[in-house]
Design a protein around this motif. Structure first.
Motif, PDB file in Angstrom:
ATOM      1  N   GLY A  97       0.818  -1.168  -0.031  1.00 29.76           N
ATOM      2  CA  GLY A  97       0.009   0.047  -0.028  1.00 29.76           C
ATOM      3  C   GLY A  97       0.820   1.400  -0.072  1.00 29.76           C
ATOM      4  O   GLY A  97       1.891   1.109   0.002  1.00 29.76           O
ATOM      5  N   GLY A  98       0.225   2.381  -0.035  1.00 31.23           N
ATOM      6  CA  GLY A  98       0.896   3.476   0.190  1.00 31.23           C
ATOM      7  C   GLY A  98       1.801   3.792   1.130  1.00 31.23           C
ATOM      8  O   GLY A  98       2.938   4.218   0.931  1.00 31.23           O
ATOM      9  N   THR A  99       1.277   3.463   2.121  1.00 30.39           N
ATOM     10  CA  THR A  99       2.181   3.722   3.493  1.00 30.39           C
ATOM     11  C   THR A  99       3.291   2.895   3.325  1.00 30.39           C
ATOM     12  O   THR A  99       4.792   3.169   3.480  1.00 30.39           O
ATOM     13  CB  THR A  99       1.457   3.343   4.612  1.00 30.39           C
ATOM     14  N   ILE A 102       5.851   4.335   0.782  1.00 30.20           N
ATOM     15  CA  ILE A 102       6.395   5.554   1.173  1.00 30.20           C
ATOM     16  C   ILE A 102       7.742   5.107   2.279  1.00 30.20           C
ATOM     17  O   ILE A 102       8.546   5.711   2.137  1.00 30.20           O
ATOM     18  CB  ILE A 102       5.470   6.472   1.757  1.00 30.20           C
ATOM     19  N   HIS A 132       1.165  13.258   3.100  1.00 32.64           N
ATOM     20  CA  HIS A 132       0.334  12.245   3.816  1.00 32.64           C
ATOM     21  C   HIS A 132       1.319  11.754   5.356  1.00 32.64           C
ATOM     22  O   HIS A 132       2.309  12.000   5.214  1.00 32.64           O
ATOM     23  CB  HIS A 132       0.285  10.927   2.923  1.00 32.64           C
ATOM     24  N   PRO A 180      -1.824  13.943  -6.411  1.00 32.82           N
ATOM     25  CA  PRO A 180      -2.067  15.517  -5.470  1.00 32.82           C
ATOM     26  C   PRO A 180      -1.831  15.048  -4.223  1.00 32.82           C
ATOM     27  O   PRO A 180      -1.998  13.969  -3.861  1.00 32.82           O
ATOM     28  CB  PRO A 180      -3.369  15.991  -6.050  1.00 32.82           C
ATOM     29  N   PHE A 182      -3.784  14.459  -0.796  1.00 33.23           N
ATOM     30  CA  PHE A 182      -5.087  13.700  -0.660  1.00 33.23           C
ATOM     31  C   PHE A 182      -6.375  14.773  -0.102  1.00 33.23           C
ATOM     32  O   PHE A 182      -7.333  14.906  -0.569  1.00 33.23           O
ATOM     33  CB  PHE A 182      -5.183  12.674   0.362  1.00 33.23           C
ATOM     34  N   ASP A 207       4.808  11.613  -4.140  1.00 31.21           N
ATOM     35  CA  ASP A 207       3.527  10.747  -3.383  1.00 31.21           C
ATOM     36  C   ASP A 207       2.529  10.885  -4.662  1.00 31.21           C
ATOM     37  O   ASP A 207       1.714  11.836  -4.483  1.00 31.21           O
ATOM     38  CB  ASP A 207       3.285  11.418  -2.249  1.00 31.21           C
ATOM     39  N   CYS A 209       0.346   8.437  -4.890  1.00 29.52           N
ATOM     40  CA  CYS A 209      -0.231   7.172  -4.341  1.00 29.52           C
ATOM     41  C   CYS A 209      -1.579   7.404  -4.876  1.00 29.52           C
ATOM     42  O   CYS A 209      -2.163   6.360  -5.443  1.00 29.52           O
ATOM     43  CB  CYS A 209      -0.242   6.987  -3.035  1.00 29.52           C
ATOM     44  N   VAL A 210      -2.334   8.434  -4.595  1.00 33.01           N
ATOM     45  CA  VAL A 210      -3.712   8.591  -5.024  1.00 33.01           C
ATOM     46  C   VAL A 210      -3.795   9.099  -6.373  1.00 33.01           C
ATOM     47  O   VAL A 210      -4.744   8.591  -7.240  1.00 33.01           O
ATOM     48  CB  VAL A 210      -4.400   9.423  -3.932  1.00 33.01           C
ATOM     49  N   ASP A 241      -0.498   3.980  -6.196  1.00 32.51           N
ATOM     50  CA  ASP A 241      -1.331   2.845  -5.731  1.00 32.51           C
ATOM     51  C   ASP A 241      -2.351   2.237  -6.435  1.00 32.51           C
ATOM     52  O   ASP A 241      -2.937   2.875  -7.222  1.00 32.51           O
ATOM     53  CB  ASP A 241      -2.140   3.163  -4.455  1.00 32.51           C
ATOM     54  N   HIS A 243      -4.131   0.015  -5.588  1.00 26.45           N
ATOM     55  CA  HIS A 243      -5.482  -0.261  -4.935  1.00 26.45           C
ATOM     56  C   HIS A 243      -6.224   1.034  -4.635  1.00 26.45           C
ATOM     57  O   HIS A 243      -7.267   0.954  -4.055  1.00 26.45           O
ATOM     58  CB  HIS A 243      -5.307  -1.060  -3.512  1.00 26.45           C
ATOM     59  N   LYS A 244      -5.950   2.131  -5.388  1.00 25.15           N
ATOM     60  CA  LYS A 244      -6.639   3.198  -5.357  1.00 25.15           C
ATOM     61  C   LYS A 244      -7.428   3.300  -6.732  1.00 25.15           C
ATOM     62  O   LYS A 244      -7.850   2.537  -7.136  1.00 25.15           O
ATOM     63  CB  LYS A 244      -5.992   4.701  -4.776  1.00 25.15           C
TER      64      LYS A 244
HETATM   65  C1  PLP Z   1      -1.581  10.838  -1.313  1.00 25.90           C
HETATM   66  C2  PLP Z   1      -1.610   9.598  -0.227  1.00 25.90           C
HETATM   67  N1  PLP Z   1      -0.493   9.136  -0.171  1.00 25.90           N
HETATM   68  C3  PLP Z   1      -0.314   7.969   0.807  1.00 25.90           C
HETATM   69  C4  PLP Z   1      -1.332   7.369   1.020  1.00 25.90           C
HETATM   70  C5  PLP Z   1      -1.355   5.960   2.050  1.00 25.90           C
HETATM   71  O1  PLP Z   1      -1.963   4.945   1.455  1.00 25.90           O
HETATM   72  P1  PLP Z   1      -2.454   3.468   1.844  1.00 25.90           P
HETATM   73  O2  PLP Z   1      -3.441   3.831   2.732  1.00 25.90           O
HETATM   74  O3  PLP Z   1      -2.697   2.641   1.005  1.00 25.90           O
HETATM   75  O4  PLP Z   1      -1.286   3.154   2.876  1.00 25.90           O
HETATM   76  C6  PLP Z   1      -2.699   7.876   0.834  1.00 25.90           C
HETATM   77  C7  PLP Z   1      -4.104   7.259   1.386  1.00 25.90           C
HETATM   78  O5  PLP Z   1      -5.027   7.901   1.201  1.00 25.90           O
HETATM   79  C8  PLP Z   1      -2.684   9.106   0.109  1.00 25.90           C
HETATM   80  O6  PLP Z   1      -4.055   9.454  -0.317  1.00 25.90           O
END
Ligand code: PLP
Length: 476
Positions: A97-99, A102, A132, A180, A182, A207, A209-210, A241, A243-244
């Protein structure tokens, strides 16, 4: 109650129990969830679930046993490297995932600096306040300092590039921008930020991710999208991500590195124990190949055309929502969103009361506290499943706002301000109990109406709030 039964329970009964348990959950298929749900629509969902199931048991740690997992991962990574305009040198890994992406990007930067930036004796990362929380978590876990810079509320809450550049120093090992963020759905001035980092030999992570996939498809559709990817020289890593807005089920993200030299610093190996040799390019070791297969299946099945169709539909729905909101007196959109995400604020009504009103009408939005020079607000992420309900959303929103303008405020904010001020300097436990009473918390279950609780939390400094939240979650 323990889940472990004495003599085993028959499969159908277990499934019935699970159904019963989930009957109190929100209905994610109903099209009224406006945060944290990235749903590609039914047919695609069924396919990704099937792909996931077929690879559920395969352990992607053992690519020697399951070469398919290694191959699918490489092909997903290659797809995203291409979307994000990387050249042949770009490499990557799939994470949970994003976390995790990162954390891995920060770990690679830390270990890269140990070799290449010996002058950075007290290493720090520099992030805008819109970054984030995963960056704060990464710094916390990895023993790094974090320097937080301002955003510009008059410029859509994008990072203030000047403040960011001024914060880069001899100890900075990584700069960060969002594409962008979140919270407000706006893209930081990545080109300026990355150039400043690069001129000081500092790595720069985007980042995405989204937005990594979504914005890339927007660009390919001919929409004007501010550059944020590997087309900018100083960008050294990007998280995106699956999964987004890649529409894969959780847990699936991709971390891309500018080259192998950087990824080398992410790898962890350990062969000096009585156990098997561990070789981990990611934080997780054992991991199901299910999310990798489901990601691969989504990219194959939806294809460029399918993704662009979803982007077009959600982007048009977002525009309709933004235009409709302009006509509703008493609320406003904060900033000028560049993706299918935005946030609602109000100078007139308590935004947390609006959240409760919308919940009564079946809608789930996401409250965010006042920060970075902006007021408390409600975040909205538009997904494919929301598209048919845009008109209902707008009429429910208009009705909720009108109701609160007539009947609100329901929460006595002034009284809360005075009560919170009286608590300054009190021992933490006492503070917690008194704030809980003020917020209407009677046990560990959250109340139906969240506005009192959110209003109190919004009044607290973030450090106190964080302590309260940690205490609360640990008590449950
Ligand atoms: C911009 C951004 N970075 C990182 C994350 C963290 O992603 P995750 O919840 O998959 O760990 C999010 C989650 O919404 C996000 O919007």
């Amino acid at each position: 109650m323990s889940a472990l039964s004495k003599d085993g329970v028959a499969g159908p009964q277990v499934l019935a129990e699970l159904d019963e348990m989930s009957s109190g959950d929100v209905d994610w298929r109903a099209g009224r969830i406006l945060t944290g749900l990235y749903d590609p629509g039914d047919a695609a969902y069924e396919l990704s679930a099937e792909a996931y199931k077929r690879f559920l048991t395969q352990n992607a740690l053992y690519i020697n046993m399951y070469p398919s997992a290694g191959r699918m991962e490489k092909e997903v990574v290659a797809s995203l490297a291409d979307l994000l305009r990387g050249d042949d040198a770009v490499v990557g890994s799939m994470t949970s995932g994003g976390t995790e992406s990162i954390m891995l990007a920060v770990k690679a930067a830390r270990d890269h600096a140990r070799v290449n930036r010996p002058e950075a004796v007290d290493p720090e990362i520099v992030v805008p306040i819109s970054a984030h929380p995963a960056f704060h978590k990464a710094a916390h876990y990895l023993g790094l300092r974090i320097v937080v810079t301002d955003v510009d509320p008059s410029n859509g809450f994008r990072a203030d590039a000047e403040a960011f550049c001024a914060a880069l120093g001899p100890n900075t090992i990584l700069g960060v921008g969002s594409a962008p963020n979140f919270s407000h759905g706006t893209i930081d001035p990545i080109a300026d930020m990355a150039a400043a980092a690069s001129s000081r030999e500092i790595l720069f992570h985007v980042d995405g991710c989204v937005g990594g996939l979504y914005l890339s498809f927007m660009r390919r559709m001919g929409e004007s999208v501010r550059d944020f990817d590997f087309s900018i020289d100083g960008v050294t890593s990007i998280s995106a991500d699956m999964h987004k807005y890649g529409y894969a089920p959780k847990n699936a993200s991709v971390l891309l590195y500018r080259d192998r030299g950087l990824r080398q610093h992410a790898v962890f190996t350990c062969s000096g124990t009585t156990e098997y040799a561990v070789i981990n390019p990611t934080v997780l070791s054992s991991k199901s190949a299910g999310p990798i297969a489901a990601s691969w299946a989504m990219l194959r099945h939806l294809g460029e055309t399918g993704y662009q169709r979803i982007v077009r539909e959600t982007w048009e729905a977002t525009q309709t929502m933004l235009e409709g909101i302009e006509r509703i007196e008493g609320i406003e959109v904060l900033g000028d969103p560049e993706i299918c995400m935005f946030t609602l604020g109000s100078e007139e009504i308590n935004i947390f009361e609006l959240d409760d009103e919308m919940k009564k009408r079946g809608w789930l939005l996401l409250p965010q506290f006042a920060c970075g020079g902006g007021p408390a607000n409600l975040h909205v992420s538009v997904s494919a499943s929301n598209v048919p309900f845009v008109d209902v959303f707008l009429s429910d929103l208009a009705e909720s706002v009108a109701h609160l303008r007539e009947n609100g405020p329901l929460v006595d904010r002034e009284m809360m301000v005075a009560e919170v001020a009286k608590l300054e300097g009190k021992p933490f436990e006492e503070l917690f109990l008194q704030l809980a009473v003020l917020a209407g918390l009677t046990g560990t279950d959250l109340p139906e109406a969240m506005a009192p609780l959110n209003t109190v939390m919004d009044l607290l400094p973030a450090v106190t709030r964080d302590r309260m939240l940690a205490f609360y979650i640990n008590a449950g």
